[in-house]
Design a protein around this motif. Structure first.
Motif, PDB file in Angstrom:
ATOM      1  N   ALA A 175     -17.838 -54.504  73.716  1.00 50.22           N
ATOM      2  CA  ALA A 175     -17.818 -53.601  74.873  1.00 50.22           C
ATOM      3  C   ALA A 175     -17.469 -54.375  76.140  1.00 50.22           C
ATOM      4  CB  ALA A 175     -19.167 -52.906  75.019  1.00 50.22           C
ATOM      5  N   ASN A 176     -18.057 -55.545  76.313  1.00 52.41           N
ATOM      6  CA  ASN A 176     -17.726 -56.376  77.470  1.00 52.41           C
ATOM      7  C   ASN A 176     -16.264 -56.801  77.429  1.00 52.41           C
ATOM      8  OD1 ASN A 176     -20.151 -56.348  78.873  1.00 52.41           O
ATOM      9  ND2 ASN A 176     -20.954 -58.141  77.827  1.00 52.41           N
ATOM     10  N   ASP A 177     -15.811 -57.203  76.253  1.00 50.08           N
ATOM     11  CA  ASP A 177     -14.427 -57.662  76.097  1.00 50.08           C
ATOM     12  C   ASP A 177     -13.442 -56.536  76.444  1.00 50.08           C
ATOM     13  OD1 ASP A 177     -12.626 -59.843  75.214  1.00 50.08           O
ATOM     14  OD2 ASP A 177     -12.132 -58.467  73.572  1.00 50.08           O
ATOM     15  N   LEU A 178     -13.709 -55.341  75.937  1.00 51.52           N
ATOM     16  CA  LEU A 178     -12.824 -54.203  76.214  1.00 51.52           C
ATOM     17  C   LEU A 178     -12.845 -53.817  77.692  1.00 51.52           C
ATOM     18  CD1 LEU A 178     -13.581 -51.938  73.111  1.00 51.52           C
ATOM     19  CD2 LEU A 178     -11.475 -53.224  73.566  1.00 51.52           C
ATOM     20  N   ALA A 179     -13.982 -54.026  78.340  1.00 48.53           N
ATOM     21  CA  ALA A 179     -14.110 -53.681  79.759  1.00 48.53           C
ATOM     22  C   ALA A 179     -13.603 -54.796  80.669  1.00 48.53           C
ATOM     23  CB  ALA A 179     -15.564 -53.373  80.088  1.00 48.53           C
ATOM     24  N   GLY A 180     -13.206 -55.931  80.077  1.00 42.52           N
ATOM     25  CA  GLY A 180     -12.746 -57.058  80.882  1.00 42.52           C
ATOM     26  C   GLY A 180     -13.877 -57.735  81.639  1.00 42.52           C
ATOM     27  N   VAL A 181     -15.079 -57.620  81.095  1.00 40.39           N
ATOM     28  CA  VAL A 181     -16.268 -58.216  81.705  1.00 40.39           C
ATOM     29  C   VAL A 181     -16.732 -59.362  80.822  1.00 40.39           C
ATOM     30  CG1 VAL A 181     -18.684 -57.782  82.353  1.00 40.39           C
ATOM     31  CG2 VAL A 181     -16.949 -56.017  82.720  1.00 40.39           C
ATOM     32  N   ALA A 182     -17.012 -60.490  81.429  1.00 40.14           N
ATOM     33  CA  ALA A 182     -17.471 -61.644  80.657  1.00 40.14           C
ATOM     34  C   ALA A 182     -18.896 -61.416  80.170  1.00 40.14           C
ATOM     35  CB  ALA A 182     -17.411 -62.907  81.515  1.00 40.14           C
ATOM     36  N   ASP A 183     -19.201 -61.950  78.977  1.00 38.29           N
ATOM     37  CA  ASP A 183     -20.589 -61.969  78.535  1.00 38.29           C
ATOM     38  C   ASP A 183     -21.402 -62.741  79.562  1.00 38.29           C
ATOM     39  OD1 ASP A 183     -20.353 -60.566  76.076  1.00 38.29           O
ATOM     40  OD2 ASP A 183     -19.624 -62.380  75.074  1.00 38.29           O
ATOM     41  N   VAL A 184     -22.679 -62.398  79.680  1.00 39.95           N
ATOM     42  CA  VAL A 184     -23.555 -63.063  80.645  1.00 39.95           C
ATOM     43  C   VAL A 184     -24.156 -64.291  79.970  1.00 39.95           C
ATOM     44  CG1 VAL A 184     -25.572 -62.799  82.138  1.00 39.95           C
ATOM     45  CG2 VAL A 184     -24.081 -60.821  81.683  1.00 39.95           C
ATOM     46  N   PRO A 185     -23.763 -65.488  80.416  1.00 40.44           N
ATOM     47  CA  PRO A 185     -24.287 -66.688  79.746  1.00 40.44           C
ATOM     48  C   PRO A 185     -25.721 -66.998  80.177  1.00 40.44           C
ATOM     49  CG  PRO A 185     -22.852 -67.323  81.535  1.00 40.44           C
ATOM     50  CD  PRO A 185     -22.817 -65.817  81.466  1.00 40.44           C
ATOM     51  N   TRP A 186     -26.496 -67.508  79.233  1.00 39.97           N
ATOM     52  CA  TRP A 186     -27.819 -67.998  79.565  1.00 39.97           C
ATOM     53  C   TRP A 186     -27.659 -69.340  80.252  1.00 39.97           C
ATOM     54  CZ3 TRP A 186     -29.970 -72.504  77.200  1.00 39.97           C
ATOM     55  CH2 TRP A 186     -31.257 -72.816  77.643  1.00 39.97           C
ATOM     56  N   LYS A 187     -28.393 -69.522  81.321  1.00 37.69           N
ATOM     57  CA  LYS A 187     -28.388 -70.789  82.029  1.00 37.69           C
ATOM     58  C   LYS A 187     -29.797 -71.311  82.068  1.00 37.69           C
ATOM     59  CE  LYS A 187     -24.431 -69.657  84.876  1.00 37.69           C
ATOM     60  NZ  LYS A 187     -23.889 -69.458  86.212  1.00 37.69           N
ATOM     61  N   GLY A 188     -29.990 -72.481  81.500  1.00 37.32           N
ATOM     62  CA  GLY A 188     -31.302 -73.096  81.508  1.00 37.32           C
ATOM     63  C   GLY A 188     -31.679 -73.541  82.905  1.00 37.32           C
ATOM     64  N   LYS A 189     -32.907 -73.966  83.072  1.00 43.00           N
ATOM     65  CA  LYS A 189     -33.393 -74.334  84.417  1.00 43.00           C
ATOM     66  C   LYS A 189     -32.609 -75.488  85.015  1.00 43.00           C
ATOM     67  CE  LYS A 189     -36.957 -77.374  82.683  1.00 43.00           C
ATOM     68  NZ  LYS A 189     -38.331 -77.772  82.688  1.00 43.00           N
ATOM     69  N   ASP A 190     -31.983 -76.310  84.180  1.00 45.55           N
ATOM     70  CA  ASP A 190     -31.214 -77.461  84.689  1.00 45.55           C
ATOM     71  C   ASP A 190     -29.742 -77.146  84.846  1.00 45.55           C
ATOM     72  OD1 ASP A 190     -33.584 -78.932  84.646  1.00 45.55           O
ATOM     73  OD2 ASP A 190     -33.227 -79.628  82.593  1.00 45.55           O
ATOM     74  N   GLN A 191     -29.349 -75.909  84.543  1.00 49.79           N
ATOM     75  CA  GLN A 191     -27.935 -75.516  84.644  1.00 49.79           C
ATOM     76  C   GLN A 191     -27.721 -74.631  85.858  1.00 49.79           C
ATOM     77  OE1 GLN A 191     -27.601 -73.559  80.884  1.00 49.79           O
ATOM     78  NE2 GLN A 191     -26.901 -75.390  79.832  1.00 49.79           N
ATOM     79  N   LYS A 192     -26.611 -74.808  86.485  1.00 49.94           N
ATOM     80  CA  LYS A 192     -26.272 -73.984  87.668  1.00 49.94           C
ATOM     81  C   LYS A 192     -25.048 -73.169  87.374  1.00 49.94           C
ATOM     82  CE  LYS A 192     -29.578 -75.427  90.246  1.00 49.94           C
ATOM     83  NZ  LYS A 192     -30.727 -74.685  90.349  1.00 49.94           N
TER      84      LYS A 192
END
Length: 192
Positions: A175-192
């Motif tokens: 659904a995201n791919d068809l809508a041209g929306v990126a999947d929401v990536p998980w970002k750990g506490k040390d990732q920005k």
């Protein structure tokens, strides 16, 4: 015909074959959660513009109705209020239904970009709806596993729910791919 029967006013409900159990029984909780899942799959399908996915979600709804009916059967050794075993034909989930989900899952995943990170529920609205359905599916699966520790549950019921949650995840990504929306990536506490 009236919609209400008043037979559940005492806190009991009828399983297939007029066998009465408490509305708080694990079996009722399991098939009630499958019913909730079916409603969320319907909600996702109502907002789906992709005909392939919409058709498959509609098929899943029919299978979930059958799966819920299967769960509404009392154990084989139980008798109803009249002292008889439940009789009649209920369509059940079998290995073929599980295989169909596996084929659909492979087809959808072949069209999606490879996953390089954990995905959070979200993106477009349809994806978010499918993720809600996925989490309810996981809860239904957990309840069926818990029920299977006390009463008979078809192995195909649990397998179907397991594959279905994977398919709903893949559909959410589609659904995201068809809508041209990126999947929401998980970002750990040390990732920005």
């Amino acid at each position: 015909m009236k919609l209400y029967t008043k037979t559940g006013d005492d806190g009991s409900t009828g399983l297939f074959g007029n066998y009465r159990v408490g509305k708080d029984s694990l079996r009722v909780e399991a098939y009630g959660t499958v019913d909730e899942l079916n409603a969320f799959v319907g909600l996702a399908g109502a907002g789906c513009g992709d005909e392939m996915m919409k058709g498959r979600l509609a098929d899943v709804q029919s299978r979930l109705f059958e799966l819920g009916a299967d769960l509404s059967r009392p154990p084989a050794d139980q008798k109803n209020a009249g002292g008889k075993r439940a009789e009649g034909v209920i369509q059940t989930i079998d290995a073929g239904h599980v295989k169909v989900l596996e084929v659909w899952l492979d087809e959808v995943c072949d069209e999606l970009p490879a996953m390089k990170y954990f995905v959070l529920p979200g993106g477009c609205e349809l994806s978010a709806r499918l993720h809600v359905a996925r989490t309810v599916c996981r809860r239904a699966e957990r309840l069926c596993v818990a029920l299977s520790r006390h009463e008979e549950v078809s192995e195909h019921v649990i397998k179907y729910l397991n594959r279905l949650s994977d398919l709903l995840f893949a559909f959410a990504r589609r659904a995201n791919d068809l809508a041209g929306v990126a999947d929401v990536p998980w970002k750990g506490k040390d990732q920005k």
